[in-house]
Design an enzyme around this catalytic site. Structure first.
Site, PDB file in Angstrom:
ATOM      1  N   HIS A  71      26.175   4.905  -4.557  1.00  0.00           N
ATOM      2  CA  HIS A  71      25.912   3.587  -3.974  1.00  0.00           C
ATOM      3  C   HIS A  71      26.784   3.397  -2.734  1.00  0.00           C
ATOM      4  O   HIS A  71      27.968   3.735  -2.745  1.00  0.00           O
ATOM      5  CB  HIS A  71      26.256   2.472  -4.965  1.00  0.00           C
ATOM      6  N   THR A 129       0.812  -1.222   0.000  1.00  0.00           N
ATOM      7  CA  THR A 129       0.000   0.000   0.000  1.00  0.00           C
ATOM      8  C   THR A 129       0.847   1.274   0.000  1.00  0.00           C
ATOM      9  O   THR A 129       0.313   2.364  -0.134  1.00  0.00           O
ATOM     10  CB  THR A 129      -0.957   0.025   1.224  1.00  0.00           C
ATOM     11  N   GLY A 130       2.164   1.130   0.145  1.00  0.00           N
ATOM     12  CA  GLY A 130       3.028   2.311   0.076  1.00  0.00           C
ATOM     13  C   GLY A 130       3.123   2.822  -1.353  1.00  0.00           C
ATOM     14  O   GLY A 130       2.688   2.155  -2.300  1.00  0.00           O
ATOM     15  N   LYS A 177      -4.084  -3.354   6.876  1.00  0.00           N
ATOM     16  CA  LYS A 177      -4.821  -3.037   5.637  1.00  0.00           C
ATOM     17  C   LYS A 177      -5.435  -4.290   5.004  1.00  0.00           C
ATOM     18  O   LYS A 177      -5.855  -4.269   3.846  1.00  0.00           O
ATOM     19  CB  LYS A 177      -3.882  -2.370   4.615  1.00  0.00           C
ATOM     20  N   TYR A 226      19.387   0.079 -17.328  1.00  0.00           N
ATOM     21  CA  TYR A 226      18.313   0.390 -18.290  1.00  0.00           C
ATOM     22  C   TYR A 226      18.927   0.978 -19.554  1.00  0.00           C
ATOM     23  O   TYR A 226      18.535   0.654 -20.667  1.00  0.00           O
ATOM     24  CB  TYR A 226      17.296   1.398 -17.725  1.00  0.00           C
ATOM     25  N   THR A 257      14.340  -1.736  -1.048  1.00  0.00           N
ATOM     26  CA  THR A 257      14.709  -0.655  -0.126  1.00  0.00           C
ATOM     27  C   THR A 257      16.196  -0.297  -0.170  1.00  0.00           C
ATOM     28  O   THR A 257      17.045  -1.178  -0.228  1.00  0.00           O
ATOM     29  CB  THR A 257      14.341  -1.073   1.312  1.00  0.00           C
ATOM     30  N   GLU A 258      16.493   1.005  -0.131  1.00  0.00           N
ATOM     31  CA  GLU A 258      17.890   1.417  -0.018  1.00  0.00           C
ATOM     32  C   GLU A 258      18.194   1.858   1.408  1.00  0.00           C
ATOM     33  O   GLU A 258      17.294   2.030   2.212  1.00  0.00           O
ATOM     34  CB  GLU A 258      18.245   2.512  -1.027  1.00  0.00           C
ATOM     35  N   GLU A 271      31.135  -1.940 -11.090  1.00  0.00           N
ATOM     36  CA  GLU A 271      31.561  -0.616 -10.660  1.00  0.00           C
ATOM     37  C   GLU A 271      32.615  -0.751  -9.571  1.00  0.00           C
ATOM     38  O   GLU A 271      32.897  -1.852  -9.090  1.00  0.00           O
ATOM     39  CB  GLU A 271      30.362   0.206 -10.166  1.00  0.00           C
TER      40      GLU A 271
END
Lengths: 288, 368
Positions: free
Chosen positions: A246, A17-18, A43, A158, A96-97, A208
């Site tokens: 990051h 629901t977020g 919920k 992407y 999540t970060e 990276e």
């Protein structure tokens, strides 16, 4: 074939629901993913884009999910992941970060012992066009094909996938590992899956600075991978000791430089692109 | 987040890890130290302070004031010394090393110890370093310290102290979400006591929400980075002249690399993140205005961030922020056509590919 996700992937969204949970549920449904349930405590009984919401994951299990999309605030990720492990979910994707890395460390070690797979945190997820996607990759950049992609970033993935598609290639599965110092999947885990995947005929790696996962991948490729591999590594111009966005993209004590990764990959016979936009032309060479 | 030595030693005290008696001073007039011989240590978050003159010894109050006024306010590797830590000088017998840190590949904490301490751990040959990987789902247990004691060949008198220190270090490492807890040197004094000569603790900054007692050290950020941080942006200052705004950490880094390979010098790393908000774009230009670049490259691959939002943000920023340096834009992905149209109506040509935009900004800036 494809790896990790396909037509049989049945997704539950923890935190449906977020804002992120709801938006990405709709995008996954549009892509063709089977999102079978959502969980938000308090919920239960409501719906999000036609997906039933439950108070607990235990309740949601009646919809028979086998994968979870965790989109809860960082302090609650450890708890949500444990809920998934207790309920026997096979694939745990964490969007999540800023999850404390010691929480991730606990989740990943626990999941491995239980034979479960963790993807992320802080990554775009996994997409197998057009069988299923779990995560947040944009729907419109893909074409089904024979290139497997593994990456530590989001947007850069992407960008590269889009260029592959525009150049006439297609993807078998695209895996976003996540930008944190500890992630559930590393390059080697995914390479070992692509190795045995009949649909995948070439592999693109996007790495990276930070850590030694690319060097370990190079070692693995040298010994085990007979399919062509093309790589691109970011962070050549990054200063030492600074987190480049990051949490995991940091050169510490001289370790984790782009040069060391590029060198290791080239020694393993991998073609390394200087620019992201060179990846399709390098792939054309290896396919000749 | 790096802690200063005095902060780290405060944590050590809290956990019962032996440290020399000491006190931190920010002001010369407040110095009330009377135990000699004493050591004056510059509190800075860089290595090599000893070589730079940041560690001094004193045998009297007079000498202490002299040395303290030398060290306080000096600059070490570009960082100003804002406080000094004065502590009792240890009678050093031997110097060992012990640390707990993350092994990213193993996804486990690794304990490292060697009897060849006092130098950078990178300089110690690998076979001299004893390691133990802790399974975080099982946790620490005393056998680990015992095992390491035998591996290191420590005498009984040292073993007990070592095991006690290691157990406490691990507790600290876990309870404070540390990335590193390091004692180097781990001093064995001439009378056989094991004491933490130095203390290095790095706390995972993503965990600070549950460690309210740890004050945030802004010292690792430059002034501009601090402003950006407070406004919710991920910005790293670099020393070039081309301002960069991109979306996603990977694409932003790739942009800096491409600029560098094309002979340009990036002024900064600035990631818009996964937002789709005109104001976030305007705010990014406000930050770049402070950075004073000679030109700005905006490189967007639209996903969650839509290209038309970025275009509107650029137009707004030109009006409100007053950017008077050339802006080169690359828009690709979601709503790229609308985005390019919006820019065109406002006199800005946007590229669809990254290479052309990178070449253009380097050309424009290098011509100035």
């Amino acid at each position: 074939m494809s790896i990790y996700v396909d037509e049989n992937t049945r997704i539950v969204v923890q935190g449906i629901t977020g804002h992120q949970g709801s938006f990405n549920t709709l995008q996954m449904l549009k892509f063709g993913s089977k999102v079978v349930a959502g969980v938000t405590p308090g919920k239960g009984g409501t719906e999000v884009h036609g997906v039933k919401v439950f108070n607990t994951l235990a309740d949601a299990m009646k919809m028979e999910p086998n994968a979870t999309f965790i989109s809860v605030p960082a302090p609650y990720v450890l708890d949500a992941a444990k809920e998934a492990i207790y309920n026997g979910i096979d694939l745990i994707y964490i969007l999540t970060e800023k999850v404390p890395y010691q929480d991730t460390m606990e989740i990943v070690n626990l999941a491995r012992k239980m034979g479960k797979t963790v993807v992320g945190p802080n990554g775009p997820g996994i997409t197998s066009p057009f069988k299923s996607k779990i995560g947040i990759m944009p729907n419109q950049i893909f074409r089904e094909g024979n290139v497997g992609v593994i990456s530590r970033s989001g947007t850069l993935t992407y960008e590269i996938v889009d260029q592959l598609t525009r150049a006439g290639f297609g993807e078998s599965t695209v895996v976003g590992l996540g930008g944190d110092p500890v992630t559930g999947l590393n390059f080697v885990d995914v390479l070992s899956k692509f190795k045995d995947d009949s649909q995948t005929e070439a592999i693109v790696m996007v790495g990276e600075i930070g850590g030694t996962a690319e060097e370990e991948a190079a070692e693995y490729i040298k010994k085990n991978i007979r399919k062509p591999v093309v790589a691109y590594i970011t962070g050549r111009s990054a200063p030492k000791g600074k987190r480049m966005g990051h949490a995991g993209a940091i050169i510490t004590r001289g370790k984790g430089t782009a040069e060391s990764k590029i060198k290791a990959l080239e020694e393993a016979g991998v073609k390394v692109a200087d620019y992201p936009y060179q990846v399709p032309s390098l792939l054309k060479e290896v396919f000749k | 987040m790096n802690l200063y030595e005095y902060q780290a030693k405060d944590l050590f005290k809290k956990y019962g890890i032996p440290v020399p008696e000491g006190k931190n001073y920010e002001d010369l007039s407040k110095i009330d130290w009377n135990k000699f011989p004493a050591v004056v240590k510059a509190q800075v978050l860089v290595g090599g302070r000893g070589k730079a003159g940041g560690i001094q010894f004193a045998n009297s109050s007079k000498e202490l004031m002299e040395k303290s006024s030398q060290v306080l306010g000096m600059t070490i590797k570009g960082l100003k010394v804002r406080s000094i830590y004065i502590e009792e000088k240890l009678e050093v017998g031997k110097e060992y090393y012990v640390s707990i840190t993350l092994d990213r590949s193993a996804r486990k904490p690794v304990i490292m110890a060697t009897t060849e301490g006092g130098v950078e751990i990178e300089e110690v040959p690998d076979e001299k370093i004893k390691k133990f990987w802790v399974d975080p789902t099982v946790g620490y247990s005393n056998f680990i310290g015992r095992q390491m004691t035998f591996d290191l060949g420590l005498p009984d008198s040292e073993g007990k102290q070592f095991q006690d220190i290691l157990a406490k270090m691990y507790k600290l490492y876990r309870e404070y979400d540390a990335e590193l807890v390091e004692i180097n040197p781990l001093v064995i004094t001439k009378d056989g006591k094991m004491v933490a000569g130095d203390a290095k603790v790095i706390i995972d900054s993503d965990s600070l929400f549950r460690h309210k007692d740890i004050p945030e050290n802004a010292a690792e950020r430059t002034e501009l980075e601090e402003i950006a941080y407070k406004r919710g942006y991920s910005l790293v200052e670099l020393d070039g002249n081309i301002g960069v705004i991109a979306n996603g950490a990977g694409l932003t880094m790739a942009t800096l690399d491409a600029l560098t390979l094309h002979g340009g010098k990036p002024r900064n790393f600035l990631d818009l993140g996964g937002s789709d908000d005109v104001e976030k774009v305007v705010g990014a230009f406000e930050l770049l205005k402070i950075a004073k670049p000679k030109g700005i490259l905006v490189n967007i691959f639209g996903g969650v961030t839509h290209c038309d939002t970025v275009a509107n943000g650029i137009v707004e920023a030109k009006k409100r922020v007053g950017i008077d340096v050339p802006i080169v834009v690359r828009l690709s992905g979601v709503n790229e056509d609308i985005g390019r149209q919006i820019l065109k109506e406002n006199g800005i040509e946007a590229y669809s590919d990254m290479m052309s935009a990178v070449e253009e900004i380097v050309k424009v800036v290098n011509k100035q």
